[in-house]
Design a protein around this motif. Sequence first.
Motif, PDB file in Angstrom:
ATOM      1  N   MET A 155       0.829  -1.191   0.000  1.00  0.00           N
ATOM      2  CA  MET A 155       0.000   0.000   0.000  1.00  0.00           C
ATOM      3  C   MET A 155       0.869   1.249   0.000  1.00  0.00           C
ATOM      4  SD  MET A 155      -3.102  -0.690  -0.313  1.00  0.00           S
ATOM      5  CE  MET A 155      -4.351  -1.902  -0.074  1.00  0.00           C
ATOM      6  N   PHE A 156       0.339   2.316  -0.561  1.00  0.00           N
ATOM      7  CA  PHE A 156       1.083   3.576  -0.669  1.00  0.00           C
ATOM      8  C   PHE A 156       0.641   4.481   0.475  1.00  0.00           C
ATOM      9  CE2 PHE A 156       2.343   7.655  -2.241  1.00  0.00           C
ATOM     10  CZ  PHE A 156       3.425   7.415  -3.064  1.00  0.00           C
ATOM     11  N   LYS A 157       1.565   5.090   1.195  1.00  0.00           N
ATOM     12  CA  LYS A 157       1.240   5.914   2.356  1.00  0.00           C
ATOM     13  C   LYS A 157       1.408   7.385   2.025  1.00  0.00           C
ATOM     14  CE  LYS A 157       3.997   3.125   4.475  1.00  0.00           C
ATOM     15  NZ  LYS A 157       3.705   1.894   3.768  1.00  0.00           N
ATOM     16  N   THR A 158       0.452   8.197   2.469  1.00  0.00           N
ATOM     17  CA  THR A 158       0.534   9.638   2.277  1.00  0.00           C
ATOM     18  C   THR A 158      -0.186  10.311   3.438  1.00  0.00           C
ATOM     19  OG1 THR A 158       0.107  11.465   0.771  1.00  0.00           O
ATOM     20  CG2 THR A 158      -1.548   9.737   0.846  1.00  0.00           C
ATOM     21  N   THR A 159      -0.067  11.600   3.570  1.00  0.00           N
ATOM     22  CA  THR A 159      -0.614  12.282   4.742  1.00  0.00           C
ATOM     23  C   THR A 159      -1.988  12.864   4.500  1.00  0.00           C
ATOM     24  OG1 THR A 159       0.485  14.318   4.062  1.00  0.00           O
ATOM     25  CG2 THR A 159       1.679  12.869   5.556  1.00  0.00           C
ATOM     26  N   GLY A 180      -2.355  13.647  16.451  1.00  0.00           N
ATOM     27  CA  GLY A 180      -2.358  15.008  16.973  1.00  0.00           C
ATOM     28  C   GLY A 180      -1.389  15.921  16.266  1.00  0.00           C
ATOM     29  N   THR A 181      -0.320  15.331  15.705  1.00  0.00           N
ATOM     30  CA  THR A 181       0.654  16.147  14.967  1.00  0.00           C
ATOM     31  C   THR A 181       0.756  15.730  13.501  1.00  0.00           C
ATOM     32  OG1 THR A 181       2.456  14.657  15.617  1.00  0.00           O
ATOM     33  CG2 THR A 181       2.035  16.581  17.035  1.00  0.00           C
ATOM     34  N   THR A 182       0.434  14.490  13.257  1.00  0.00           N
ATOM     35  CA  THR A 182       0.549  13.963  11.897  1.00  0.00           C
ATOM     36  C   THR A 182      -0.708  13.186  11.533  1.00  0.00           C
ATOM     37  OG1 THR A 182       2.941  13.753  12.131  1.00  0.00           O
ATOM     38  CG2 THR A 182       1.923  12.534  10.326  1.00  0.00           C
ATOM     39  N   VAL A 183      -1.155  13.363  10.286  1.00  0.00           N
ATOM     40  CA  VAL A 183      -2.273  12.589   9.761  1.00  0.00           C
ATOM     41  C   VAL A 183      -1.770  11.785   8.566  1.00  0.00           C
ATOM     42  CG1 VAL A 183      -4.576  12.645   8.723  1.00  0.00           C
ATOM     43  CG2 VAL A 183      -3.955  14.318  10.497  1.00  0.00           C
ATOM     44  N   LYS A 184      -2.001  10.485   8.623  1.00  0.00           N
ATOM     45  CA  LYS A 184      -1.631   9.636   7.490  1.00  0.00           C
ATOM     46  C   LYS A 184      -2.806   8.739   7.124  1.00  0.00           C
ATOM     47  CE  LYS A 184       3.381   9.386   7.475  1.00  0.00           C
ATOM     48  NZ  LYS A 184       4.568   8.489   7.427  1.00  0.00           N
ATOM     49  N   SER A 185      -2.861   8.389   5.838  1.00  0.00           N
ATOM     50  CA  SER A 185      -3.966   7.548   5.398  1.00  0.00           C
ATOM     51  C   SER A 185      -3.516   6.601   4.298  1.00  0.00           C
ATOM     52  CB  SER A 185      -5.143   8.401   4.929  1.00  0.00           C
ATOM     53  OG  SER A 185      -4.743   9.285   3.902  1.00  0.00           O
ATOM     54  N   ASP A 186      -4.249   5.515   4.187  1.00  0.00           N
ATOM     55  CA  ASP A 186      -4.026   4.513   3.145  1.00  0.00           C
ATOM     56  C   ASP A 186      -5.403   4.011   2.735  1.00  0.00           C
ATOM     57  OD1 ASP A 186      -2.813   2.835   1.392  1.00  0.00           O
ATOM     58  OD2 ASP A 186      -1.855   1.546   2.885  1.00  0.00           O
ATOM     59  N   SER A 187      -5.488   3.381   1.564  1.00  0.00           N
ATOM     60  CA  SER A 187      -6.814   2.989   1.088  1.00  0.00           C
ATOM     61  C   SER A 187      -6.739   1.742   0.234  1.00  0.00           C
ATOM     62  CB  SER A 187      -7.443   4.134   0.293  1.00  0.00           C
ATOM     63  OG  SER A 187      -6.650   4.462  -0.829  1.00  0.00           O
ATOM     64  N   PHE A 188      -7.886   1.107   0.058  1.00  0.00           N
ATOM     65  CA  PHE A 188      -8.011   0.007  -0.888  1.00  0.00           C
ATOM     66  C   PHE A 188      -9.393   0.096  -1.526  1.00  0.00           C
ATOM     67  CE2 PHE A 188      -9.570  -1.692   3.112  1.00  0.00           C
ATOM     68  CZ  PHE A 188     -10.700  -2.422   2.764  1.00  0.00           C
ATOM     69  N   LEU A 189      -9.565  -0.616  -2.603  1.00  0.00           N
ATOM     70  CA  LEU A 189     -10.794  -0.545  -3.379  1.00  0.00           C
ATOM     71  C   LEU A 189     -11.582  -1.830  -3.235  1.00  0.00           C
ATOM     72  CD1 LEU A 189     -12.544   0.967  -5.515  1.00  0.00           C
ATOM     73  CD2 LEU A 189     -11.142  -0.146  -7.274  1.00  0.00           C
ATOM     74  N   VAL A 190     -12.871  -1.678  -2.985  1.00  0.00           N
ATOM     75  CA  VAL A 190     -13.795  -2.803  -3.020  1.00  0.00           C
ATOM     76  C   VAL A 190     -14.691  -2.616  -4.238  1.00  0.00           C
ATOM     77  CG1 VAL A 190     -15.696  -4.011  -1.865  1.00  0.00           C
ATOM     78  CG2 VAL A 190     -13.768  -3.123  -0.532  1.00  0.00           C
ATOM     79  N   VAL A 191     -14.701  -3.616  -5.105  1.00  0.00           N
ATOM     80  CA  VAL A 191     -15.513  -3.557  -6.319  1.00  0.00           C
ATOM     81  C   VAL A 191     -16.672  -4.536  -6.163  1.00  0.00           C
ATOM     82  CG1 VAL A 191     -15.561  -3.832  -8.817  1.00  0.00           C
ATOM     83  CG2 VAL A 191     -13.495  -2.967  -7.694  1.00  0.00           C
ATOM     84  N   GLY A 228      -4.798  -5.769  -0.607  1.00  0.00           N
ATOM     85  CA  GLY A 228      -5.039  -5.076  -1.873  1.00  0.00           C
ATOM     86  C   GLY A 228      -6.522  -4.988  -2.153  1.00  0.00           C
ATOM     87  N   SER A 229      -6.854  -4.821  -3.403  1.00  0.00           N
ATOM     88  CA  SER A 229      -8.228  -4.597  -3.809  1.00  0.00           C
ATOM     89  C   SER A 229      -9.055  -5.869  -3.690  1.00  0.00           C
ATOM     90  CB  SER A 229      -8.270  -4.078  -5.240  1.00  0.00           C
ATOM     91  OG  SER A 229      -7.516  -2.897  -5.334  1.00  0.00           O
ATOM     92  N   VAL A 230     -10.361  -5.686  -3.521  1.00  0.00           N
ATOM     93  CA  VAL A 230     -11.259  -6.801  -3.261  1.00  0.00           C
ATOM     94  C   VAL A 230     -12.452  -6.720  -4.200  1.00  0.00           C
ATOM     95  CG1 VAL A 230     -12.775  -7.876  -1.557  1.00  0.00           C
ATOM     96  CG2 VAL A 230     -10.591  -6.895  -0.843  1.00  0.00           C
ATOM     97  N   PHE A 231     -12.814  -7.858  -4.781  1.00  0.00           N
ATOM     98  CA  PHE A 231     -14.080  -7.974  -5.502  1.00  0.00           C
ATOM     99  C   PHE A 231     -15.051  -8.711  -4.596  1.00  0.00           C
ATOM    100  CE2 PHE A 231     -11.517  -6.655  -8.934  1.00  0.00           C
ATOM    101  CZ  PHE A 231     -12.371  -6.157  -9.903  1.00  0.00           C
ATOM    102  N   VAL A 278       0.269  -6.657  -4.702  1.00  0.00           N
ATOM    103  CA  VAL A 278       0.002  -7.474  -3.512  1.00  0.00           C
ATOM    104  C   VAL A 278       0.434  -6.723  -2.260  1.00  0.00           C
ATOM    105  CG1 VAL A 278       0.593  -9.617  -2.353  1.00  0.00           C
ATOM    106  CG2 VAL A 278       0.305  -9.581  -4.832  1.00  0.00           C
ATOM    107  N   ASN A 279      -0.427  -6.683  -1.253  1.00  0.00           N
ATOM    108  CA  ASN A 279      -0.087  -6.113   0.041  1.00  0.00           C
ATOM    109  C   ASN A 279       0.633  -7.182   0.851  1.00  0.00           C
ATOM    110  OD1 ASN A 279       0.057  -5.065   2.588  1.00  0.00           O
ATOM    111  ND2 ASN A 279      -2.093  -4.428   2.692  1.00  0.00           N
ATOM    112  N   LEU A 280       1.962  -7.084   0.864  1.00  0.00           N
ATOM    113  CA  LEU A 280       2.747  -8.138   1.482  1.00  0.00           C
ATOM    114  C   LEU A 280       2.557  -8.189   2.990  1.00  0.00           C
ATOM    115  CD1 LEU A 280       5.996  -7.795  -0.601  1.00  0.00           C
ATOM    116  CD2 LEU A 280       4.098  -9.358  -0.913  1.00  0.00           C
ATOM    117  N   HIS A 281       2.062  -7.072   3.605  1.00  0.00           N
ATOM    118  CA  HIS A 281       1.857  -7.069   5.052  1.00  0.00           C
ATOM    119  C   HIS A 281       0.891  -8.173   5.455  1.00  0.00           C
ATOM    120  CE1 HIS A 281       2.935  -2.512   5.398  1.00  0.00           C
ATOM    121  NE2 HIS A 281       3.697  -3.157   4.550  1.00  0.00           N
TER     122      HIS A 281
END
Length: 931
Positions: free
Chosen positions: A1-5, A221-232, A161-164, A20-23
Motif C-alpha cells: 500500500m502507498f502511504k501519504t498524509t 495530533g501532529t501527523t495525519v496519514k492515510s491509506d486505502s483500498f478498493l472494493v468492487v 489489496g483490492s477486493v471484488f 500485492v499487500n505483502l503485510h
Amino acid sequence: MFKTTTFSAILFSLLIFFQVNLHGQILSIDPVFPTVEDTVTIVYDATQGNGALTGVSPVYAHAGVITNLSTTPTDWKYVQGNWGTADPKVLMQNLGNNRHQIKYHIRSYYGVPANETVEELAFVFRNSDGSKVGRDTDGSDIYYPVYSGGVLDIAILTPSGSVFANINDMIEVKAAASDSASLRLYENGVQLFQTSGKSLVYSYSPNSQGNKWIKFQADNGTTVKSDSFLVVVSAPSNIASLPAGVEPGINYINDSTAVLALYAPNKNFVYVLGDFNNWLPDAAYQMNLSPDSTTYWIQLNGLTPGQEYGYQYLVNGSLKIADPYSQKVLDPWNDPWITAQTYPGLKPYPQETDGIVSVLQTARPAYNWQTTTWERPDPADLVVYELLVRDFIAAHDYKTLIDTLPYLQNLGINAIELMPIMEFEGNSSWGYNPSFFFAADKYYGPEKDLKAFIDTCHSRGIMVILDMVLNHAFGQNPLVQLYWDAANNRPAADNPWFNPIAKHPFNVGYDFNHESPQTKYFVDRVLSYWVEDYHFDGFRMDLSKGFTQVDYGSDVGAWSNYDASRIALLKRMFDQLRSVDPSVYFILEHFANNSEEKELAGYGMMLWGNLNHNYNEATMGYLNDSNFEWISYKQRTWAEPHVVGYMESHDEERLMYKNITFGNANGSYNTKDLPTALSRMELAAAFFFTIPGPKMIWQFGELGYDISIDFNGRVGEKPIKWEYFQGPYRRRLYNVYSAIINLRRSHEVFHTDQYSLALSGAFKRINLNGGQMNVTIVGNFDVTFASGNPNFQHTGTWYNYLTGDSMNVANTTAAIGLQPGAYAIYTDVRLTKPDLTLAVDPGFESFPANVYPNPFSDNFEISFTLDKSSWVNIELYTLSGQKIPAMSSRSFYPSGEQFLTLDGENLTPGAYMLKISDENATTVKKIIRLP
C-alpha cells in the motif's frame, strides 16, 4: 500500500492498484513497522504468491536488502544464503499449514554498515537445492519496507489489496499504526468506524453495487496519514451477442471505435483496464458476455484516432492479462533496455499497472507496400539463408538488416529464414520462448521496419520465411495464465489450449494441444495473420513432431514412429494455410520416421534434412561416417524434392569450428590450418548445392564462421564477424558459394531427377543428366591422394566450371587422381568462368616481405626483415585455394633481414597466391610462374 498524509491516498493508490499487500498475504512480519535496529519475526505463507513451495519442507529464505546505495529498485545488497545448498543460516522453522518462520536482527543479520540506510527487505524462498522458488504472484521478488522510526506510519494488514465482493459479503479490515492515534475508516468519504490506539479491526459489508474506496486514517495530533483500498461490487455480466464479424482480440470498427473480445469460458466476470479509464475496474468497462458464455466483449467508443492506448483484461478480479491477440505489447521488465535508435517513439509503460500491457490504435498508419506482385520460386529451387537478427548485425534492427541484402543477393540465395521474431520472453533470445504470437518483438524495431525489410526482399526476388513456434508457449503467454494450476505449477486441466503435461519427450515450455478446437482456431489465425498482414512467404514450423496428442512420455523412439493423428493435424493446418495463400511454403522441423515424412512431402510440405554430422566428418577428413547421401530425396524414396538439406543450422555445431579444432591431418596437409579448412568448405559446397532439392545455409557459413555454437552458452550472443569478408581466403569461400549457387539457379540440370550419387569413401562423385547440359562433380575428401571413377556421361570435351580448364575424355570410367581436398565441377558445355581470384586486402599487407623476380621462370627469392626472432609461415596456394604442401613451410628465424630461395621448377606455369605471415602480421602476394 502507498502511504501519504492526506486523502490523496485514493489518487495515489491508482499507481499501485492490484499490487500485492505483502503485510497481510505472502509475508507477515512482527513488528509491523520494523526499523533496521529491530529483531523481526518473518512468517512466509507458501500457498500465497506463485505458490511454488506449497507442501514443501524445509524452506530456505534467500534474503537481501535494498538500501540507499542500490542502483535499481531490484538491486539487492548483502545477500544471505548460498543458493542450492541446505544453508542453516537461512533455514526457516516449519510452523505447519504451509507457514515458515525465520527470526533475526536486521542490521546484524545482513551486516549493513551504520552509514547505509536500509529501505526494504528483499526475499525469494526456495527448497534446499533451489529447484523450486517461491516468488510474488507475477514471478517477481518479494519486498517489505523498513521504516525510519520516530514518525507515524500506518498499514492496512487485510485485505491484501483490492477486493471484488458481492452485496452483503463480510470483509475483515485490519489496520495498524506505529503510534497511538485516532483511527478512522471511511467508505467513499463517509465515516464507517472510529477508534483509538494502534490497531483497528472492522467487518465491512458493502450494501450496493459499484466501486467503494475504503480509506484508513490515523491522526496522532501532529501527523495525519492515510491509506486505502478498493472494493468492487460487480453486477452480473450483461449477456449480449457478439457484434457481427467480431473475433477474439482487437476489432477496429472505425477511426474512433474498437471492440475487444476475450475467449474465456467458465470465468465469472472480466473488466477492461486501460489508459481510457485510469486503469480501474469501472462498471462502464465491465465486459459483456456472449449468450454461449464463452466470450467476453466490449465496445470502446470515442477513441482518439491514431492514439495508442494501453489496456489489460482483469479476470475474476484477480488475474490481469494482456490480450492474447495483441499486435503490440509493452513490457515493464524488458522495454527499458530497447533504445530509441532501435525503436523510435516507443510508448512509455503505464505506471498505474503492472505486467504485460496490450496496445490498441485506431486509424493506425497503414504500410504502403512497394512490391505488390512477386513470384515465389518452386520449392525445389529454394536456397534459404537462415539468420538470427541479434547475431547477424550488431544494431539488431530491421533497418540495418536491409543494408545486408546486396551481400545476400550477390551470394545468390533466394529466400531468407528469420528465426522467431514474434514477441518472446526477454530481449536477447533465439526466440523459441514465445509469449505473444501476433506481435513483432520490439527488440528488432517497429513493425513498419519489418514490413519494409520484407518489401525490399521481394523487390530483389528474395522470399522471407518465418520460423514459427507453435509447439509451446511460456509463462508470459496470456493463454497459459488464463487457466493455470498454481498448485502443480502447470496449465490447468480445463485449459482450452494447453496440455497440463507435455505429450512428447523434447518439449520445452507448455505444450499446445493441437487437437483442441480452440488451438486449431488460434493456430489458423496466427499463420494467416503473418502471411496476410506482413506478406511472409511461408513458415518453418519448429518442433512439428510435437504436434501430437499421443502420449509418448519419455520414449523418443516411439515418438519418432509413424503417427497418423499427427499427420492429420499437419495436413489440416497446411490445407487451411493454403486456402489463404496457395503457394505459401510450409517447412517442418520434423525428424520422424521416413514413411511419415514421405507422406507429408507428398502432400506438398517440405522437411528439414539435417546432414551436419556427415558433412562435417567429410570436411574434417574422416571417412567412416562421411556419406551424406541422405540429403537426396531419391535416397529417401520420395517422389518430390522436398528435403530442405543443410550442413549447418542454428541448432548444429559450426563446421569450421570442428574443422580447425578436430580436423584430420597427414604430413603437411592439415585440415586444422585455416586456409585448408576453408578450402574443405569449398569442397563440401560443391557436393551440397549441386544435389537437387532445396538447400539452406546458416548465417556466415559462406565465410567459414568458426566460433562454436556453445560460445557464451548455446543460446547466448555470438560474435558478429563481418570482418571475415575482408580476409582473402574467406572472401574466396564466399565467391565459391556464390558461383555454385548461381550455377545451380541458372541451369535446369540441377533440378533434374536423372542423377546418381556415389558418396561413400574418399573419392566422391555426383552425375547429373540434363537435356541441355550434363554435369559431373568429383572430389577427394581424404587427407591423402585419392583416385576414382568419375563415370562421365560420355566421351569428349569436359570443362571445369571453377577454373575454366578443359579436358578430353576418351574413357568415361578412367580413374581421375586428386590431391587431398581437390574437387572439380565438370560440365559438357563451356560456361563463363567465375572470378574466384583471392582478394588481396590492404589489411593483409602489413608483413614486410618482397618477392623477386615476379614473374619467375624456375626459382624465386623471398626477403623480409624481422624486428625480433619469430616463427614464419610460408604457404603457396593455387588460385582455386588448394595449398601446395611442397612449397609451404614453417620455420624459426632470428631477427634481422632474411633471404630465402624457393625452387619453383616443378610448378605448373600460371598464377599462384603466396602467403607469408608471422604471429602478428600477414601478407598475400600474387606470383606468376612463366612457361
